[in-house]
Design a protein around this motif. Structure first.
Motif, PDB file in Angstrom:
ATOM      1  N   THR A  98     -24.517   5.631  15.057  1.00  0.00           N
ATOM      2  CA  THR A  98     -23.690   5.990  16.209  1.00  0.00           C
ATOM      3  C   THR A  98     -22.661   7.023  15.768  1.00  0.00           C
ATOM      4  O   THR A  98     -22.263   7.054  14.605  1.00  0.00           O
ATOM      5  CB  THR A  98     -22.939   4.772  16.793  1.00  0.00           C
ATOM      6  OG1 THR A  98     -22.002   4.298  15.811  1.00  0.00           O
ATOM      7  CG2 THR A  98     -23.898   3.650  17.181  1.00  0.00           C
ATOM      8  N   ILE A  99     -22.245   7.842  16.698  1.00  0.00           N
ATOM      9  CA  ILE A  99     -21.206   8.823  16.405  1.00  0.00           C
ATOM     10  C   ILE A  99     -19.911   8.101  16.048  1.00  0.00           C
ATOM     11  O   ILE A  99     -19.167   8.542  15.176  1.00  0.00           O
ATOM     12  CB  ILE A  99     -21.009   9.788  17.596  1.00  0.00           C
ATOM     13  CG1 ILE A  99     -22.280  10.624  17.786  1.00  0.00           C
ATOM     14  CG2 ILE A  99     -19.800  10.683  17.395  1.00  0.00           C
ATOM     15  CD1 ILE A  99     -22.660  11.475  16.580  1.00  0.00           C
ATOM     16  N   GLU A 100     -19.661   6.964  16.662  1.00  0.00           N
ATOM     17  CA  GLU A 100     -18.458   6.186  16.337  1.00  0.00           C
ATOM     18  C   GLU A 100     -18.462   5.783  14.862  1.00  0.00           C
ATOM     19  O   GLU A 100     -17.443   5.904  14.174  1.00  0.00           O
ATOM     20  CB  GLU A 100     -18.375   4.950  17.220  1.00  0.00           C
ATOM     21  CG  GLU A 100     -17.156   4.102  16.962  1.00  0.00           C
ATOM     22  CD  GLU A 100     -17.060   2.879  17.862  1.00  0.00           C
ATOM     23  OE1 GLU A 100     -16.069   2.130  17.715  1.00  0.00           O
ATOM     24  OE2 GLU A 100     -17.947   2.656  18.699  1.00  0.00           O
ATOM     25  N   ASP A 101     -19.604   5.326  14.356  1.00  0.00           N
ATOM     26  CA  ASP A 101     -19.699   4.932  12.947  1.00  0.00           C
ATOM     27  C   ASP A 101     -19.524   6.147  12.031  1.00  0.00           C
ATOM     28  O   ASP A 101     -18.850   6.071  11.008  1.00  0.00           O
ATOM     29  CB  ASP A 101     -21.041   4.251  12.672  1.00  0.00           C
ATOM     30  CG  ASP A 101     -21.135   3.707  11.256  1.00  0.00           C
ATOM     31  OD1 ASP A 101     -20.178   3.024  10.814  1.00  0.00           O
ATOM     32  OD2 ASP A 101     -22.155   3.972  10.587  1.00  0.00           O
ATOM     33  N   VAL A 102     -20.119   7.273  12.400  1.00  0.00           N
ATOM     34  CA  VAL A 102     -19.974   8.497  11.607  1.00  0.00           C
ATOM     35  C   VAL A 102     -18.502   8.911  11.562  1.00  0.00           C
ATOM     36  O   VAL A 102     -17.975   9.260  10.505  1.00  0.00           O
ATOM     37  CB  VAL A 102     -20.854   9.631  12.186  1.00  0.00           C
ATOM     38  CG1 VAL A 102     -20.547  10.958  11.511  1.00  0.00           C
ATOM     39  CG2 VAL A 102     -22.332   9.283  12.041  1.00  0.00           C
ATOM     40  N   ALA A 103     -17.811   8.844  12.705  1.00  0.00           N
ATOM     41  CA  ALA A 103     -16.391   9.218  12.760  1.00  0.00           C
ATOM     42  C   ALA A 103     -15.543   8.271  11.906  1.00  0.00           C
ATOM     43  O   ALA A 103     -14.624   8.718  11.208  1.00  0.00           O
ATOM     44  CB  ALA A 103     -15.905   9.220  14.204  1.00  0.00           C
ATOM     45  N   ARG A 104     -15.849   6.983  11.930  1.00  0.00           N
ATOM     46  CA  ARG A 104     -15.104   6.026  11.093  1.00  0.00           C
ATOM     47  C   ARG A 104     -15.287   6.319   9.607  1.00  0.00           C
ATOM     48  O   ARG A 104     -14.339   6.272   8.831  1.00  0.00           O
ATOM     49  CB  ARG A 104     -15.554   4.596  11.394  1.00  0.00           C
ATOM     50  CG  ARG A 104     -14.974   4.028  12.634  1.00  0.00           C
ATOM     51  CD  ARG A 104     -15.300   2.550  12.743  1.00  0.00           C
ATOM     52  NE  ARG A 104     -14.765   2.040  13.981  1.00  0.00           N
ATOM     53  CZ  ARG A 104     -15.427   1.266  14.823  1.00  0.00           C
ATOM     54  NH1 ARG A 104     -16.648   0.881  14.535  1.00  0.00           N
ATOM     55  NH2 ARG A 104     -14.866   0.855  15.929  1.00  0.00           N
ATOM     56  N   LYS A 105     -16.514   6.621   9.223  1.00  0.00           N
ATOM     57  CA  LYS A 105     -16.782   6.941   7.816  1.00  0.00           C
ATOM     58  C   LYS A 105     -16.099   8.246   7.420  1.00  0.00           C
ATOM     59  O   LYS A 105     -15.580   8.363   6.308  1.00  0.00           O
ATOM     60  CB  LYS A 105     -18.283   7.013   7.565  1.00  0.00           C
ATOM     61  CG  LYS A 105     -18.955   5.653   7.584  1.00  0.00           C
ATOM     62  CD  LYS A 105     -20.456   5.775   7.406  1.00  0.00           C
ATOM     63  CE  LYS A 105     -21.107   4.406   7.439  1.00  0.00           C
ATOM     64  NZ  LYS A 105     -22.569   4.494   7.349  1.00  0.00           N
ATOM     65  N   ALA A 106     -16.094   9.226   8.318  1.00  0.00           N
ATOM     66  CA  ALA A 106     -15.415  10.497   8.034  1.00  0.00           C
ATOM     67  C   ALA A 106     -13.923  10.253   7.833  1.00  0.00           C
ATOM     68  O   ALA A 106     -13.313  10.805   6.912  1.00  0.00           O
ATOM     69  CB  ALA A 106     -15.653  11.494   9.166  1.00  0.00           C
TER      70      ALA A 106
END
Length: 143
Positions: A98-106
């Motif tokens: 999910t984009i949400e997970d990618v943003a959290r990792k970033a």
């Protein structure tokens, strides 16, 4: 001043930015903190080649001694599973992300791992990273 835009339109996501990139010394304040200004910097990135995931940043062009473009390249290697010292949880699964997970990792990579250890106050710190794109299986996902 930076201009950075993330805009969702019918056919996808548009990321846009100016190209001035300012490198700062976090140990100094005011104009004394500016190390260099590059007028042709890259502030827009694909976070994983072949995936509809991108980012645009604004504000400071460096965090500590590392430029933001260099940090983004390191993050891209983690997402691709190409960093030998990185935990497996960083690799993005093409069928389930999910984009949400990618943003959290970033955020974890940029803020927690690189900014927080500098022990500088966040007052006056100007930096932002907008992550945009489509989660796996979402409509309008590229190929």
């Amino acid at each position: 001043m930076t201009i950075a835009i993330a805009l969702q339109v019918h056919d996808g996501v548009v990321l846009a930015s100016d190209s001035a990139l300012t490198l700062n010394d976090p140990t100094k304040t005011g104009s004394a903190s500016i190390l260099n200004v590059y007028n042709n910097g890259n502030k827009i990135f694909n976070l994983l080649k072949g995936f509809p995931i991108g980012a645009v940043f604004y504000g400071a062009g460096s965090i500590g001694k590392s430029s933001v473009p260099t940090l983004i390249k390191d993050l891209r290697r983690r997402f691709a599973g190409e960093s030998p010292t990185t935990e497996k949880r960083w690799k993005i699964n093409s069928k389930n992300y999910t984009i949400e997970d990618v943003a959290r990792k970033a955020r974890e990579f940029i803020f927690d791992e690189h900014f927080v250890p500098l022990n500088v106050t966040t007052a006056g710190a100007q930096f932002g990273l907008a992550v945009a794109g489509y989660s796996s299986g979402a409509q309008l996902r590229a190929g």
